[in-house]
Each structure stands twice: as C-alpha cells, then as structure tokens.
Design a protein around this motif. Structure first.
Motif, PDB file in Angstrom:
ATOM      1  N   ARG A 199     -59.976  26.716 -32.533  1.00  0.00           N
ATOM      2  CA  ARG A 199     -59.420  28.011 -32.436  1.00  0.00           C
ATOM      3  C   ARG A 199     -58.986  28.549 -30.828  1.00  0.00           C
ATOM      4  O   ARG A 199     -57.851  29.109 -30.732  1.00  0.00           O
ATOM      5  CB  ARG A 199     -60.727  29.009 -32.795  1.00  0.00           C
ATOM      6  CG  ARG A 199     -60.702  28.971 -34.455  1.00  0.00           C
ATOM      7  CD  ARG A 199     -61.861  30.006 -34.871  1.00  0.00           C
ATOM      8  NE  ARG A 199     -62.061  29.836 -36.127  1.00  0.00           N
ATOM      9  CZ  ARG A 199     -63.201  30.312 -36.868  1.00  0.00           C
ATOM     10  NH1 ARG A 199     -64.129  30.540 -35.892  1.00  0.00           N
ATOM     11  NH2 ARG A 199     -63.553  30.209 -37.768  1.00  0.00           N
ATOM     12  N   GLN A 200     -59.761  27.894 -30.081  1.00  0.00           N
ATOM     13  CA  GLN A 200     -59.610  28.136 -28.453  1.00  0.00           C
ATOM     14  C   GLN A 200     -58.092  27.652 -28.344  1.00  0.00           C
ATOM     15  O   GLN A 200     -57.357  28.146 -27.505  1.00  0.00           O
ATOM     16  CB  GLN A 200     -60.448  27.462 -27.674  1.00  0.00           C
ATOM     17  CG  GLN A 200     -61.714  28.476 -27.196  1.00  0.00           C
ATOM     18  CD  GLN A 200     -62.590  27.618 -26.411  1.00  0.00           C
ATOM     19  OE1 GLN A 200     -62.702  26.455 -26.247  1.00  0.00           O
ATOM     20  NE2 GLN A 200     -63.235  28.248 -25.400  1.00  0.00           N
ATOM     21  N   ILE A 239     -64.476  23.343 -34.525  1.00  0.00           N
ATOM     22  CA  ILE A 239     -64.011  24.789 -34.852  1.00  0.00           C
ATOM     23  C   ILE A 239     -63.618  25.736 -33.798  1.00  0.00           C
ATOM     24  O   ILE A 239     -62.703  26.266 -33.742  1.00  0.00           O
ATOM     25  CB  ILE A 239     -64.634  25.485 -36.357  1.00  0.00           C
ATOM     26  CG1 ILE A 239     -64.452  24.519 -37.604  1.00  0.00           C
ATOM     27  CG2 ILE A 239     -64.079  26.830 -36.424  1.00  0.00           C
ATOM     28  CD1 ILE A 239     -65.351  25.009 -38.696  1.00  0.00           C
ATOM     29  N   PHE A 240     -64.595  25.645 -33.061  1.00  0.00           N
ATOM     30  CA  PHE A 240     -64.521  26.584 -31.938  1.00  0.00           C
ATOM     31  C   PHE A 240     -63.596  26.227 -30.922  1.00  0.00           C
ATOM     32  O   PHE A 240     -62.617  27.020 -30.599  1.00  0.00           O
ATOM     33  CB  PHE A 240     -65.945  26.661 -31.136  1.00  0.00           C
ATOM     34  CG  PHE A 240     -65.888  27.419 -29.964  1.00  0.00           C
ATOM     35  CD1 PHE A 240     -66.234  28.920 -30.275  1.00  0.00           C
ATOM     36  CD2 PHE A 240     -65.711  27.160 -28.732  1.00  0.00           C
ATOM     37  CE1 PHE A 240     -66.384  29.746 -29.049  1.00  0.00           C
ATOM     38  CE2 PHE A 240     -65.736  27.892 -27.601  1.00  0.00           C
ATOM     39  CZ  PHE A 240     -66.132  29.311 -27.798  1.00  0.00           C
ATOM     40  N   LEU A 265     -55.675  27.054 -30.520  1.00  0.00           N
ATOM     41  CA  LEU A 265     -54.577  27.816 -31.298  1.00  0.00           C
ATOM     42  C   LEU A 265     -54.337  28.961 -30.762  1.00  0.00           C
ATOM     43  O   LEU A 265     -52.874  29.383 -30.899  1.00  0.00           O
ATOM     44  CB  LEU A 265     -55.197  27.690 -32.670  1.00  0.00           C
ATOM     45  CG  LEU A 265     -55.328  26.792 -33.463  1.00  0.00           C
ATOM     46  CD1 LEU A 265     -56.072  26.935 -35.000  1.00  0.00           C
ATOM     47  CD2 LEU A 265     -53.739  26.192 -33.883  1.00  0.00           C
TER      48      LEU A 265
END
Lengths: 124, 180
Positions: free
Chosen positions: B166-167, B162-163, B169
């Motif tokens: 998001r980076q 997830i981390f 994205l």
C-alpha cells in the motif's frame, strides 16, 4: 497516524476496482474443458504424471532396497577381473600377441612388459 | 462455517450442478485474480477456466481444513505461476519480444474501465509477492489468516507485505486518491 490513513485510503481505492465482466458462457466453457479432459475419469488414467506420482513411493522403496542389499558372498568376482592373475594366462602372454593388439606400442615398452611378466612368474 | 461447504461436498461426490454453482459464485473473483496477477500477460479468462478444471480434478483431495474460497485462491495462484513459468521458458526458447505492457489508458474508455486499468497498472508495478498479498486482501476480500493459508506464509509476513504494497501504491494511485 498519517500512515494508517494512507493505508486505509489505498485499500479503499483498490476495493473500488470495478468488477470483471464474466462471459455468459463461462460455466459452459469450464464444463466443456472438464469433459475434454475426461472429467478426471478414464482419460486421467492415461496421464503419465498421475502414474509417476503414484509410483514414486515404490521407486523410492526399490532404491532403498538396492542401497541396503549386500551380496551374500564376496566371491562373486567376475572371471574377467580374475583372469590376469591366473598363471596359465600369464604364461600365454607373449610380445607377439601383445603387438597384435597394440600396434602403436614401442618396442621398449613391449620388452619391459614381457620381462616384468617373466619376473612375476619366476618369483612364484 | 464455510458457505460453500454443502456444494463442495456434493461436487466432490460427482455432482456437476453443484460444481457449476461453485463456478458461478467464484468466477468473477478468479478472472480478477488472474488478470491482476498476470499483469496484462496471458488470457485471464483462460487461466480462470484452468483454475476451475484443476479444482474439479482435485476436489476429492480437499479436506476442508480451510474455506473452499481460500483453497481455490491457492489453486489459482499455482495456475498463474505455472503459466508464468511456461511463458518465460517459451520466450527464452524463441527469443520472443517482451510481453506487452498493460493497456496505457490512452484510448477512449468509459470511466469504470479507465479506473480498473489505472488500478491494474499500479498493481503491475509492484513486486510479485507484494502484488499477490495486497490483491488477495483489498480486491478479493480475504482476511489475513486466509491469505497466510493461501500463500503458506506466516500472518506477520502477510501483514508486512500488505503494508509495504500500500505504501508503494500510494504515489501510483495519486490520481484516484485525489478523487476520493
């Protein structure tokens, strides 16, 4: 610190994705599809995947039995494999009969085979 | 406590009305999940229907170890992956054209649809494992433990995916981030 803020911002944007419009007849279509496949009842019994999956343990057990089972006596050699060693059959061998079956064999090879046989029976 | 528990028990006993209610509760989430995970390929409504058909057939095997929602997401991920594999085989067999890109957003659209398409385009650019994890968290609202259960991976793996998602994205969503 900056990274945490970025993570939160991206998460917020993703969460703001407008929800999907669901067709009014979605539930009805799911039900129709369940009914079309027999609802998992009799129709499911005809599904070969169900059977193959259910029969897998039995197949596995049969394979195991096949692997572990050994013949009761080792004298089950077939007559076909035993016959060449029989003296009567060795005597029946002639260059003529061999040439009937193997027309492309050379004369030298035929003679050699015949003498070998004669030598073997003489030794006995 | 699983809010769907009573309905699941009734549906597992053959109660179709209870199952209809479960479908109504989760239909939007399943269509969203199917649309995002297919990245514009396939028919999300058709896949979502297939998810519920599979769920109905397997309901008796659901033991309630996790919430029904978590289990349903797991079923959905399997349905989408199976459909991907099937489509890939068909494309190879018939040397078909590559699948169309998600909508470009150039057509005139209302604001909500444009926003949804921008987010879908950004998500489609992610590798599969990152896309699934961040979708389950930020779009579907599952917690890390539920995602770990749905994907059958450790919670640490979920956090890391997830981390990283998001980076990746952040630059892809720059336009929408500027709005906020």
């Amino acid at each position: 610190m900056m990274q945490d803020e970025d993570q939160r911002l991206v998460a917020r944007v993703l969460a703001s994705r407008p929800p999907e419009a669901v067709p009014a007849d979605f539930v009805a279509r799911v039900n129709a599809r369940i009914d079309a496949t027999g609802g998992g009842g009799w129709f499911a019994l005809a599904d070969f995947r169900t059977w193959t999956l259910r029969l897998a343990p039995i197949a596995g057990a049969l394979v195991l039995v096949g692997l572990l089972w050994t013949p009761a006596s080792p004298t089950t050699e077939s007559p076909a494999t035993a016959s060449p060693a029989q003296p009567s059959q060795a005597q029946a061998f002639t260059p003529a009969s061999a040439s009937d079956w193997q027309r492309d064999v050379t004369a030298d090879a035929l003679l050699e085979a015949a003498f070998d046989r004669m030598g073997d029976s003489g030794a006995r | 406590m699983d809010p769907d528990r009573a309905l699941v028990e009734a549906a597992a006993g053959g109660d179709r009305d209870a199952f209809d209610e479960l479908v109504r509760r989760h239909q939007a989430a399943m269509i969203t999940l199917a649309r995002v995970l297919t990245g514009g390929r396939g028919d999300p409504e058709d896949l979502a229907q297939e998810v519920f058909v599979r769920a109905w057939r397997s309901l008796r095997t659901f033991r309630g170890d996790s919430a029904f929602r978590t289990w349903l997401h797991r079923v959905a991920i399997n349905v989408v992956r199976t459909s991907h594999a099937k489509q890939g085989r068909l494309r190879r067999l018939f040397h078909d054209e590559p699948p169309p890109d998600p909508p470009s957003g150039e057509e005139p659209l209302d604001a909500a649809l444009a926003r949804r398409q921008a987010i879908d385009r950004a998500l489609a650019a992610l590798p599969d494992d990152l896309r699934v994890a961040v979708t389950l968290r930020d779009l579907q609202g599952l917690d890390y433990k539920e995602i770990a259960a749905a994907l059958d991976v450790p919670v640490g793996t979920v956090e890391s995916r997830i981390f990283r998602a998001r980076q990746k994205l952040k630059p892809l969503l720059a336009e929408l981030l500027g709005e906020g």
